[in-house]
Design an enzyme around this catalytic site. Sequence first.
Site, PDB file in Angstrom:
ATOM      1  N   ASP A   1       0.829  -1.208   0.000  1.00 50.74           N
ATOM      2  CA  ASP A   1       0.000   0.000   0.000  1.00 50.74           C
ATOM      3  C   ASP A   1       0.862   1.255   0.000  1.00 50.74           C
ATOM      4  OD1 ASP A   1      -2.415  -1.360   0.059  1.00 50.74           O
ATOM      5  OD2 ASP A   1      -2.591  -1.297   2.236  1.00 50.74           O
ATOM      6  N   LEU A   2       1.810   1.319   0.931  1.00 49.49           N
ATOM      7  CA  LEU A   2       2.610   2.529   1.060  1.00 49.49           C
ATOM      8  C   LEU A   2       3.607   2.685  -0.081  1.00 49.49           C
ATOM      9  CD1 LEU A   2       1.225   2.456   3.827  1.00 49.49           C
ATOM     10  CD2 LEU A   2       3.322   3.363   4.796  1.00 49.49           C
TER      11      LEU A   2
END
Length: 402
Positions: free
Chosen positions: A173-174
């Site tokens: 995600d990051l």
Amino acid sequence: MDKPLTGVRIIELATHGACPSAGEILNGWGAEIIKVEAISGDAARMSGFNFGVPVTDTMNPHFDFLNTGKKSIALDLKTEKGSKIMSKLIDSSDVLLTNMRNHGLKHLGLDYDAIVEKHPNVIWAHLTGFGEEGPNADDAGFDTVAYYARPGAMLDFAEKNTAPINAPFGVGDLSAGSTLAGGIAAALYQKARTGKGSKVTISLYGQSIWSLGIVLQSIKHGAQYPKSRTEAAVPLNNSYQCADGEWLYISVLQYDRYFKEFCTAIERADLIDDTRYNTLTEAKKHNKELIEIISESFKRHTLSEWMKRLDATDIAYNQINHIRDVLYDEQALVNNYINTVQYEDGNESVTVAPPLTIGSQEPIRAIRGPKLSENAGEILASIGITEDEIEELYEEGIVVRK
């Protein structure tokens, strides 16, 4: 200091982690982030329970992590009035940032074609699980399934002949959010030059493939995955266990240059002239036996002893830590990568700062994220809605009263 994105307004219609992480990075660079939430709120407000992180009225570290400094309004977009408010918000902004799936965006009139027609100056930034095209374009996709499972990292990064790894939530995600933030910054630069908006898209699956680029090239040319550390193709790029049970990792990308220095450091000068091992070409042919020799050498001393020896060389290495060790790592703390958050109820937690700063920008300090619809009145007033009209929206349930 005037931050580089001061004056930029971004409407964030996004949930969970990947897309909000892009907003969090851009907020740190000075952008105003208006977080438009469903009436029930971003699902991330309750996600801390999944990870053993407290979720209370006064303390919500998991949500705060990627929502520090944002402004929240909870708005019913399915109503005519809610839709008109959203249109005004987009008109007042530079970017619409979203991870809603295409069918949902079309239903709300927020897909790219609709936005470019109504708001041609707005950048439409979209994060998906698997990409804009193809049979899986509208599939649900958290990073565990789209970043790890589908592209093979979950299985092929595990030790050979073991189960798939327990993929850590949020890493993909990051990673994708960081790339998306950069793409939005580039689109803002383009807009500053041309006055026009643009389309910026990314997927968790595509980000994973990008991250796996070197691995994919090696597979194309014969490399086999999953691997075992006992079969590493380059013995000087491998993990080794020390006498006290601790592990370290050696990373030598110029084998022929550093082989002599490495052999001296591990007290095996007898290997320096051994033609089976002293060139990369030959070492690859005898990798298993060389790994065994090196493994036996490392079992003679503790990790701290090996660190002293290796510190005296120019060889890249590091101890293999547990993730928990980062919380107390001086290198992380002195660079403000880890920050302590103090809550109103006296409790504290930690959060992680984006690792990039610009110029003399002060380190980004963590504060709590917004309560649900905490900034609704301020946000509505900024687009010309009067106090009486705001009260009416509260009464009708179209906007959540803070």
